[in-house]
Design an enzyme around this catalytic site. Structure first.
Site, PDB file in Angstrom:
ATOM      1  N   LYS A  29       0.838  -1.200   0.000  1.00 33.65           N
ATOM      2  CA  LYS A  29       0.000   0.000   0.000  1.00 33.65           C
ATOM      3  C   LYS A  29       0.873   1.250   0.000  1.00 33.65           C
ATOM      4  O   LYS A  29       2.063   1.204   0.295  1.00 33.65           O
ATOM      5  CB  LYS A  29      -0.922  -0.005   1.223  1.00 33.65           C
ATOM      6  CG  LYS A  29      -0.176   0.018   2.557  1.00 33.65           C
ATOM      7  CD  LYS A  29      -1.131  -0.043   3.732  1.00 33.65           C
ATOM      8  CE  LYS A  29      -0.359  -0.024   5.061  1.00 33.65           C
ATOM      9  NZ  LYS A  29      -1.270  -0.017   6.220  1.00 33.65           N
ATOM     10  N   ARG A  56     -10.567   0.610  14.972  1.00 27.51           N
ATOM     11  CA  ARG A  56     -10.540   1.217  13.646  1.00 27.51           C
ATOM     12  C   ARG A  56     -11.696   0.711  12.790  1.00 27.51           C
ATOM     13  O   ARG A  56     -12.629   1.450  12.496  1.00 27.51           O
ATOM     14  CB  ARG A  56      -9.180   0.933  12.987  1.00 27.51           C
ATOM     15  CG  ARG A  56      -8.911   1.708  11.723  1.00 27.51           C
ATOM     16  CD  ARG A  56      -7.438   1.754  11.370  1.00 27.51           C
ATOM     17  NE  ARG A  56      -6.849   0.422  11.167  1.00 27.51           N
ATOM     18  CZ  ARG A  56      -5.550   0.228  10.908  1.00 27.51           C
ATOM     19  NH1 ARG A  56      -4.730   1.286  10.842  1.00 27.51           N
ATOM     20  NH2 ARG A  56      -5.073  -0.991  10.716  1.00 27.51           N
ATOM     21  N   TYR A 101      14.343  31.861   4.580  1.00 24.63           N
ATOM     22  CA  TYR A 101      13.180  32.622   5.020  1.00 24.63           C
ATOM     23  C   TYR A 101      13.237  32.903   6.514  1.00 24.63           C
ATOM     24  O   TYR A 101      13.552  32.035   7.323  1.00 24.63           O
ATOM     25  CB  TYR A 101      11.895  31.844   4.714  1.00 24.63           C
ATOM     26  CG  TYR A 101      11.579  31.718   3.246  1.00 24.63           C
ATOM     27  CD1 TYR A 101      11.188  32.824   2.488  1.00 24.63           C
ATOM     28  CD2 TYR A 101      11.657  30.478   2.611  1.00 24.63           C
ATOM     29  CE1 TYR A 101      10.891  32.697   1.143  1.00 24.63           C
ATOM     30  CE2 TYR A 101      11.355  30.338   1.262  1.00 24.63           C
ATOM     31  CZ  TYR A 101      10.974  31.453   0.538  1.00 24.63           C
ATOM     32  OH  TYR A 101      10.677  31.322  -0.795  1.00 24.63           O
ATOM     33  N   MET A 149      10.547  25.200  -0.132  1.00 18.93           N
ATOM     34  CA  MET A 149       9.713  24.235  -0.836  1.00 18.93           C
ATOM     35  C   MET A 149      10.548  23.300  -1.700  1.00 18.93           C
ATOM     36  O   MET A 149      10.262  22.100  -1.779  1.00 18.93           O
ATOM     37  CB  MET A 149       8.676  24.960  -1.703  1.00 18.93           C
ATOM     38  CG  MET A 149       7.738  24.003  -2.446  1.00 18.93           C
ATOM     39  SD  MET A 149       6.517  24.850  -3.469  1.00 18.93           S
ATOM     40  CE  MET A 149       5.437  25.539  -2.220  1.00 18.93           C
TER      41      MET A 149
END
EC number: 5.1.1.1
Length: 378
Positions: free
Chosen positions: A40, A140, A270, A317
């Site tokens: 997964k 769950r 930044y 980023m």
């Protein structure tokens, strides 16, 4: 998301490590116990189809995924082995799963009632293979009460052309913890609920990686082998010893794109949260939080030329900066996860600094980072 093929930033996947981690676990299993590889979330960031291929070569006989789309991806790639979706799939898609012989979990009679007309509308389909989820303490998904489970089983038995119970399973909340008190309570509840079934289905499974590694006596006739495939200790380091050495499969490497000298008081990135304390060499690495290299890793380190180099200033980023011991040319190798010289940074090291788990770090590495196999398995 566009893959950065023209950027020096690569997730390297060691296929031989994956092969090792599966083969050693297969060798430990009882003869009647099968290993389903959990692939997964793009195989925890390692590449679903890559890992599926190696897992099959290593002895895996089936696969587990989280969502129906992942299961369909395996079928599209011509994997005919059993595939079990672990998460609840909306009932309106039951016929899609049945048509592709994909197994789905069931947690309520209501879901069965909703799926019934969907399946009846296509009588040419084989019965939908279902695995009864039992909530023994994870909180769950799954049946918790005796009568609810009995009602669901009766519903399935009344509609044999639409449903067949292929499996029953639960998930342990604390299998990776040194204290096994709660684990044993879950085992007891699972055994109680399974004993309510009129017969045992083909698959009875409770074991994730942690359960199979440290509680193998509980294994049914199938295990859901996940994070250990990738060489990651399920407990982090809470239980440091595993039955065999796990070999990490993932490394993350880049290069310097720029290097400059700065002087005392010069600001970096930044917010100018870092100022040079003197004459320093600062290198720029072309990876950022858009690639899954978390912003909170400011102050952590990478490896350059076998030396730890601190990440200075806020991670951007698409780039971040490091303090170097000397000037290095653009193109110098940078290791974010993996080895350089005698030093190593592991996913667990990154996770600890980030106050999370290594599963999350691996899964967070975005598709923009190109993936490349090393030590390929035929």
């Amino acid at each position: 998301m566009t893959i950065g093929n023209f950027r020096p930033a690569t997730v390297l996947i060691d296929e031989t490590a994956i092969l090792h981690n599966i083969q050693h676990e297969v060798a430990r299993l009882k003869k009647q116990t099968q290993l389903f590889a959990v692939v997964k979330a793009d195989a925890y960031g390692h590449g679903m189809l890559r890992v599926a291929r190696v897992a099959k070569a290593a002895g895996a006989t089936g696969f587990c995924v989280a969502i129906l789309d992942e299961a369909l991806g395996l079928r599209k790639a011509d994997y005919s082995e059993p595939v079990l979706v672990l998460g609840i799939v909306p009932s309106q898609y039951a016929a899609i799963a049945a048509a592709q012989t994909i197994s789905l979990p069931v947690s309520s009679t209501e879901w069965l009632e909703q799926a019934l007309p969907v399946l009846e509308a296509q009588p040419e389909l084989p019965p939908l293979r279902i695995h009864l989820a039992l909530d023994t303490g994870m909180g769950r998904i799954g049946f918790t009460e005796d009568q609810a489970l009995k009602t669901a089983v009766a519903f399935v038995e009344a509609h044999p052309k639409q449903f067949v119970i292929e499996g029953v399973f639960t998930h342990f909340a604390t299998a990776d913890a040194p204290d096994d008190t709660y684990f044993k309570q879950q085992v007891d509840k699972f055994n109680h609920l399974v004993n309510l079934l009129p017969s045992r289905p083909r698959y009875v499974h409770v074991s994730n990686s942690a359960t199979s590694l440290w509680h193998a006596a509980c294994n049914g006739n199938m295990i859901r082998y996940g994070v250990a495939i990738y060489g990651l200790n399920p407990s982090g380091d809470a239980i440091p010893t595993t039955p065999f050495p796990l070999e990490p499969a993932l490394s993350l490497k880049s290069e310097l794109t720029y290097c400059k000298q700065v002087h005392a008081g010069d600001g970096i990135s930044y917010g100018v949260t870092y100022r040079a304390k003197g004459d320093e060499f600062i290198g720029t690495v072309p990876i950022g939080y858009a690639d899954g290299w978390l912003r909170r890793l400011q102050g952590f380190h990478v490896l350059v030329d076998g030396q730890y180099c601190e990440i200075v200033g806020r991670i951007c980023m698409d780039q971040f900066m490091i303090r170097l011991p000397k000037a290095y040319p653009a193109g110098t190798k940078v290791v974010l996860v993996g080895q350089s010289g005698d030093q190593e940074i592991t996913l667990l090291d990154v996770a600890k600094y980030s106050k999370t788990i290594h599963y999350e770090i691996a899964c967070n590495l975005t598709p923009r980072l190109k993936r490349q196999s090393v030590n390929p398995v035929d």
